[in-house]
Design a protein around this motif. Structure first.
Motif, PDB file in Angstrom:
ATOM      1  N   SER A 154       0.962  -1.247   0.375  1.00 24.40           N
ATOM      2  CA  SER A 154       0.128  -0.461  -0.461  1.00 24.40           C
ATOM      3  C   SER A 154       1.154   0.608  -0.227  1.00 24.40           C
ATOM      4  CB  SER A 154      -0.796  -0.412   1.278  1.00 24.40           C
ATOM      5  OG  SER A 154      -1.853  -1.494   1.227  1.00 24.40           O
ATOM      6  N   PHE A 155       0.231   2.636  -0.870  1.00 18.77           N
ATOM      7  CA  PHE A 155       1.422   3.900  -0.751  1.00 18.77           C
ATOM      8  C   PHE A 155       0.395   4.553  -0.694  1.00 18.77           C
ATOM      9  CE2 PHE A 155       2.762   0.981  -4.030  1.00 18.77           C
ATOM     10  CZ  PHE A 155       4.380   0.595  -3.993  1.00 18.77           C
ATOM     11  N   GLN A 156       1.433   5.123   1.051  1.00 20.77           N
ATOM     12  CA  GLN A 156       0.762   6.178   1.370  1.00 20.77           C
ATOM     13  C   GLN A 156       0.631   7.790   0.842  1.00 20.77           C
ATOM     14  OE1 GLN A 156      -1.609   5.675   4.224  1.00 20.77           O
ATOM     15  NE2 GLN A 156      -1.120   3.590   3.713  1.00 20.77           N
ATOM     16  N   SER A 157       1.696   7.705  -0.097  1.00 17.87           N
ATOM     17  CA  SER A 157       2.378   8.810  -0.557  1.00 17.87           C
ATOM     18  C   SER A 157       3.119   9.021  -1.819  1.00 17.87           C
ATOM     19  CB  SER A 157       3.071   9.325   0.162  1.00 17.87           C
ATOM     20  OG  SER A 157       4.330   9.064   0.251  1.00 17.87           O
ATOM     21  N   GLY A 158       3.082  10.121  -2.365  1.00 20.49           N
ATOM     22  CA  GLY A 158       3.710   9.411  -4.197  1.00 20.49           C
ATOM     23  C   GLY A 158       5.185   9.481  -3.633  1.00 20.49           C
ATOM     24  N   GLN A 159       5.927  10.312  -2.759  1.00 16.85           N
ATOM     25  CA  GLN A 159       7.595   9.652  -2.145  1.00 16.85           C
ATOM     26  C   GLN A 159       7.558   8.319  -2.429  1.00 16.85           C
ATOM     27  OE1 GLN A 159      10.000  12.010  -2.381  1.00 16.85           O
ATOM     28  NE2 GLN A 159      11.485  10.156  -1.884  1.00 16.85           N
ATOM     29  N   GLU A 160       6.392   7.502  -1.267  1.00 11.12           N
ATOM     30  CA  GLU A 160       6.649   6.162  -0.811  1.00 11.12           C
ATOM     31  C   GLU A 160       6.778   5.334  -2.540  1.00 11.12           C
ATOM     32  OE1 GLU A 160       3.488   4.864   1.661  1.00 11.12           O
ATOM     33  OE2 GLU A 160       4.297   5.942   3.321  1.00 11.12           O
ATOM     34  N   ILE A 161       5.998   5.694  -3.630  1.00 13.96           N
ATOM     35  CA  ILE A 161       6.337   4.969  -4.555  1.00 13.96           C
ATOM     36  C   ILE A 161       7.704   5.254  -5.424  1.00 13.96           C
ATOM     37  CG2 ILE A 161       4.884   5.170  -7.257  1.00 13.96           C
ATOM     38  CD1 ILE A 161       2.644   5.983  -5.942  1.00 13.96           C
ATOM     39  N   THR A 162       8.514   6.849  -5.127  1.00 15.85           N
ATOM     40  CA  THR A 162       9.199   7.450  -6.014  1.00 15.85           C
ATOM     41  C   THR A 162      10.747   6.207  -5.611  1.00 15.85           C
ATOM     42  OG1 THR A 162       8.925   9.050  -6.304  1.00 15.85           O
ATOM     43  CG2 THR A 162      11.737   8.661  -5.973  1.00 15.85           C
ATOM     44  N   MET A 196       9.764  29.939  -9.806  1.00  8.02           N
ATOM     45  CA  MET A 196       9.031  28.666  -9.385  1.00  8.02           C
ATOM     46  C   MET A 196       8.152  28.599  -7.555  1.00  8.02           C
ATOM     47  SD  MET A 196      11.813  24.843 -10.434  1.00  8.02           S
ATOM     48  CE  MET A 196      10.310  24.091  -9.753  1.00  8.02           C
ATOM     49  N   ASN A 197       8.031  30.115  -7.694  1.00 11.07           N
ATOM     50  CA  ASN A 197       7.294  30.371  -6.599  1.00 11.07           C
ATOM     51  C   ASN A 197       5.933  29.995  -7.040  1.00 11.07           C
ATOM     52  OD1 ASN A 197       8.791  30.915  -3.910  1.00 11.07           O
ATOM     53  ND2 ASN A 197       9.552  31.647  -5.844  1.00 11.07           N
ATOM     54  N   ASP A 198       5.331  30.657  -8.072  1.00 13.63           N
ATOM     55  CA  ASP A 198       3.297  31.046  -8.408  1.00 13.63           C
ATOM     56  C   ASP A 198       3.245  28.772  -8.527  1.00 13.63           C
ATOM     57  OD1 ASP A 198       1.508  30.411  -9.849  1.00 13.63           O
ATOM     58  OD2 ASP A 198       1.872  32.442 -11.041  1.00 13.63           O
ATOM     59  N   GLN A 199       2.331  28.460  -7.973  1.00 15.65           N
ATOM     60  CA  GLN A 199       2.058  27.140  -7.690  1.00 15.65           C
ATOM     61  C   GLN A 199       1.755  26.288  -9.223  1.00 15.65           C
ATOM     62  OE1 GLN A 199       0.176  26.456  -3.755  1.00 15.65           O
ATOM     63  NE2 GLN A 199       1.690  28.263  -3.182  1.00 15.65           N
ATOM     64  N   SER A 200       0.831  27.250  -9.678  1.00 18.30           N
ATOM     65  CA  SER A 200       0.051  26.477 -10.825  1.00 18.30           C
ATOM     66  C   SER A 200       1.252  26.113 -11.877  1.00 18.30           C
ATOM     67  CB  SER A 200      -0.581  27.881 -11.435  1.00 18.30           C
ATOM     68  OG  SER A 200      -0.263  29.422 -12.168  1.00 18.30           O
ATOM     69  N   CYS A 201       2.311  26.957 -12.084  1.00 16.77           N
ATOM     70  CA  CYS A 201       3.278  26.757 -13.180  1.00 16.77           C
ATOM     71  C   CYS A 201       3.746  24.941 -12.475  1.00 16.77           C
ATOM     72  CB  CYS A 201       4.488  27.418 -13.310  1.00 16.77           C
ATOM     73  SG  CYS A 201       3.683  29.096 -13.857  1.00 16.77           S
ATOM     74  N   THR A 202       3.812  25.288 -11.462  1.00 21.94           N
ATOM     75  CA  THR A 202       4.716  23.789 -11.701  1.00 21.94           C
ATOM     76  C   THR A 202       4.022  22.333 -11.434  1.00 21.94           C
ATOM     77  OG1 THR A 202       3.747  24.203  -8.700  1.00 21.94           O
ATOM     78  CG2 THR A 202       6.644  25.374  -9.406  1.00 21.94           C
ATOM     79  N   SER A 203       2.591  22.737 -11.913  1.00 26.49           N
ATOM     80  CA  SER A 203       1.777  21.769 -11.673  1.00 26.49           C
ATOM     81  C   SER A 203       2.540  20.349 -13.037  1.00 26.49           C
ATOM     82  CB  SER A 203       0.070  22.202 -12.160  1.00 26.49           C
ATOM     83  OG  SER A 203       0.868  22.599 -13.402  1.00 26.49           O
ATOM     84  N   ASP A 220      -4.521  11.609 -11.387  1.00 25.19           N
ATOM     85  CA  ASP A 220      -4.023  13.124 -10.800  1.00 25.19           C
ATOM     86  C   ASP A 220      -3.793  12.585  -9.383  1.00 25.19           C
ATOM     87  OD1 ASP A 220      -4.583  15.289  -9.221  1.00 25.19           O
ATOM     88  OD2 ASP A 220      -6.183  16.185 -10.051  1.00 25.19           O
ATOM     89  N   TRP A 221      -2.364  12.666  -8.969  1.00 30.35           N
ATOM     90  CA  TRP A 221      -2.065  11.876  -8.157  1.00 30.35           C
ATOM     91  C   TRP A 221      -1.964  13.147  -6.506  1.00 30.35           C
ATOM     92  CZ3 TRP A 221      -0.906   6.964  -7.865  1.00 30.35           C
ATOM     93  CH2 TRP A 221      -0.505   6.263  -9.433  1.00 30.35           C
ATOM     94  N   ALA A 222      -2.354  14.247  -7.108  1.00 27.84           N
ATOM     95  CA  ALA A 222      -2.488  14.392  -5.945  1.00 27.84           C
ATOM     96  C   ALA A 222      -3.682  14.782  -5.552  1.00 27.84           C
ATOM     97  CB  ALA A 222      -2.188  15.873  -5.834  1.00 27.84           C
ATOM     98  N   ALA A 223      -4.946  14.505  -5.841  1.00 26.26           N
ATOM     99  CA  ALA A 223      -6.859  14.590  -5.708  1.00 26.26           C
ATOM    100  C   ALA A 223      -6.646  13.171  -5.090  1.00 26.26           C
ATOM    101  CB  ALA A 223      -7.176  14.711  -6.550  1.00 26.26           C
ATOM    102  N   TYR A 279      -7.982  10.227  -0.776  1.00 26.38           N
ATOM    103  CA  TYR A 279      -7.333   8.653   0.786  1.00 26.38           C
ATOM    104  C   TYR A 279      -7.493   9.220   1.726  1.00 26.38           C
ATOM    105  CZ  TYR A 279      -4.292   4.673   1.649  1.00 26.38           C
ATOM    106  OH  TYR A 279      -3.850   3.176   1.821  1.00 26.38           O
ATOM    107  N   ALA A 280      -6.273   9.988   1.948  1.00 30.96           N
ATOM    108  CA  ALA A 280      -5.682  10.409   2.914  1.00 30.96           C
ATOM    109  C   ALA A 280      -7.347  11.552   3.987  1.00 30.96           C
ATOM    110  CB  ALA A 280      -4.838  11.915   3.647  1.00 30.96           C
ATOM    111  N   PHE A 281      -8.063  11.485   3.115  1.00 30.37           N
ATOM    112  CA  PHE A 281      -9.587  12.225   3.794  1.00 30.37           C
ATOM    113  C   PHE A 281     -10.545  10.767   3.743  1.00 30.37           C
ATOM    114  CE2 PHE A 281     -13.917  12.989   3.202  1.00 30.37           C
ATOM    115  CZ  PHE A 281     -14.285  13.690   3.746  1.00 30.37           C
TER     116      PHE A 281
END
Length: 539
Positions: free
Chosen positions: A64-72, A121-128, A152-155, A160-162
């Motif tokens: 089971s993967f709880q986060s993206g970093q665990e997948i990496t 890279m401080n504009d969050q929409s650009c880093t998507s 959509d991994w973030a969603a 999953y957490a919710f």
């Protein structure tokens, strides 16, 4: 009568010889294709399957993967060098590897005519579009390029957490099952993987590039002969070859390739240039091959771009901020694309666009937010480098994007406002002064508070959407006066386009002299023939 018969027989003989010659030439062309085309077919041959492992059998991925970093972390348990390799690529750094000062690049001080800047890279929409899980703050998202499921991994992890916190184990299990299926469904990057960012750069599909949009996910051959599913069916990586995750291609001010080498000359040459596969002599006609040292292949073989979906041709930020009943709004045009948005201003869109042509040696000259500009004219935010005298330059096609964007009237520099709603920028506040001040602070640059708007331009090399050979440009598309495609490209003489009086006079004089010679010769033959016939009758 005898003279007339001689002339008729001569013309028939000439016609017959010409027909035989053309037939033989056509037959030869059918039997012996140009070496460049033969080479291209060889370079395009693919056999077998690139995949050498079934990831569903990997023990590291059966969890089971709880986060993206665990997948990496699971990926790195086998691909142990992958993350370090990627940290040295422009896909991770968003900075030019050829610039020591971290100035050139989306993560630096580079600006453009569409979304202007990422504010380092401080504009969050650009880093998507960044290949990390959370921008550069977390590890590499391997599935951004290698995942075969659109997710959509973030969603997904947020949900999953919710539901895990809510104690809804049924939904938690469903989400985890979807995650695990996506984790093991991996492979070489597809057009969908690359296009998820490159088709949608600048804030939407077709905003930036005119030759890159979602129509290339499953294109037909008549849209792109290389990627067409009914043609060569190439993936992006077939030409953008990769070594240690370094993807070959143009990097800001540096050319895509240092030398135009074919695989015949060097079988390790990257396949990023046309000559790599097609060589410099791809045609059966010698006259066409004579063009390759001055005219880029794309100039003839990409007659138009945005042939399936419309592309944005201009962006006017000066009209942004208008509201209706106190609320932001948008309007759409003929292609179903927005022509006005309160948060972004006015846009124009076009389809089947004829490129603009420039001398180009593979490098682009661009300004940054640090550079002083001249606001009295159109500011070239980026422009091709090259000239007729440069042996590496070719006449090449471009999309020329036009903008109108904010600049500092005191500092004479382009302003980099903070834009995205997530970052509390202009799209949330509609306050130019606040957005400008905050954006320039993030760039560590001064802002006088005096804003104006200046006209700008930006170039995009056109290299995709290569048309079938039957749709390539004919000679008279360029070799004609006033209305030819290269009418505005001066500094050299082009037959059919240019009028050089002395040369024209000499050519017409030579033609008339030749005609006079032929006429005098024919007249002499007729007179002599008449005299011989007269003598025969007297005898």
């Amino acid at each position: 009568m005898q003279t007339r018969k001689i002339i008729i027989m001569s013309l028939l003989a000439l016609f017959t010889c010409g027909a035989v010659f053309l037939s033989a030439t056509a037959s030869l062309a059918d039997k012996e294709p140009a070496p460049g085309r033969t080479m291209a077919k060889q370079a395009g041959i693919m056999s077998g399957d690139w995949t050498t492992a079934d990831h569903s059998e990997m023990e590291a991925l059966k969890k089971s993967f709880q986060s993206g970093q665990e997948i990496t972390d699971a990926c790195l348990s086998c691909h142990s060098k992958a993350d370090d390799q990627l940290f040295h690529t422009i896909h991770w750094s968003w900075l030019s590897p050829y610039d020591d000062g971290d100035v050139v690049g989306k993560a630096g001080y580079s600006v453009n005519t569409f979304c202007i800047s990422t504010n380092k890279m401080n504009d969050q929409s650009c880093t998507s579009c960044h290949i990390g899980w959370e921008g550069k703050e977390d590890g590499v998202n391997c599935l951004k390029c290698h995942g075969q499921k659109d997710m959509d991994w973030a969603a997904q992890f947020k949900d999953y957490a919710f539901f895990q916190e809510m104690g809804d184990t049924e939904i938690v299990d469903e989400i985890q099952t979807d995650i695990q299926k996506a984790v093991v469904d991996v492979g070489m990057p597809t057009r969908q993987n690359c296009g998820s960012c490159h088709f949608n750069g600048g804030g939407g599909e077709g905003v930036k590039h005119g030759d890159l949009d979602a129509s290339l996910i499953n294109p037909k051959r008549n849209l792109d002969v290389h990627m067409g599913v009914d043609g060569a069916d190439f993936s992006c990586t077939r030409c953008h070859t990769t070594q240690e995750h370094q993807v070959s291609g143009r990097v800001y001010s540096t050319p895509a390739v240092a030398e135009r080498k074919s695989l015949v000359e060097d079988d390790l040459a990257p396949k990023i240039s046309c000559e790599s596969c097609h060589t410099a002599t791809p045609h059966t006609e010698a006259k066409l091959n004579d063009h390759t040292d001055k005219v880029a292949c794309q100039s003839c073989h990409i007659p138009e771009f945005a042939r399936a979906h419309a592309t944005q041709m201009s962006w006017d930020w000066s009209t942004a901020g208008k509201l209706k009943d106190g609320n932001p709004y948008q309007e759409k045009g003929e292609y179903g694309r927005p022509t006005y948005k309160s948060i972004k201003g006015d846009w124009t869109w076009e389809k089947n666009v004829t490129p603009e042509y420039f001398w180009y040696n593979g490098s682009i000259k661009a300004i940054t937010a640090k550079d002083v500009i001249d606001p009295s004219g159109v500011v070239a935010v980026s422009e091709p480098v090259g000239s007729r005298e440069d042996t590496e330059s070719r006449i090449s096609p471009f999309k020329l994007h036009r903008g109108k964007q904010p600049y500092d009237r005191v500092e004479s520099r382009l302003i980099t406002p903070l834009l995205s709603k997530q970052s509390g920028g202009f799209w949330k506040t509609f306050d130019w002064q606040d957005a400008n001040r905050r954006g320039m602070e993030l760039m560590d640059l001064p802002y006088s508070g005096k804003m104006g708007f200046v006209e700008t331009s930006y170039v995009f090399p056109t290299t995709h959407m290569v048309a079938p050979i039957e749709d390539a440009l004919s000679c008279n598309e360029c070799h004609r006066r006033d209305t030819g495609r290269l009418a505005s490209l001066g500094g050299f003489y082009m037959p059919g386009r240019d009028n050089f009086p002395l040369l024209d006079f000499a050519a017409w004089g030579a033609a008339l002299a030749a005609l006079a010679g032929v006429c005098l010769h024919a007249l002499g033959r007729i007179v002599m023939s008449s005299r011989r016939n007269g003598r025969k009758k007297e005898e």
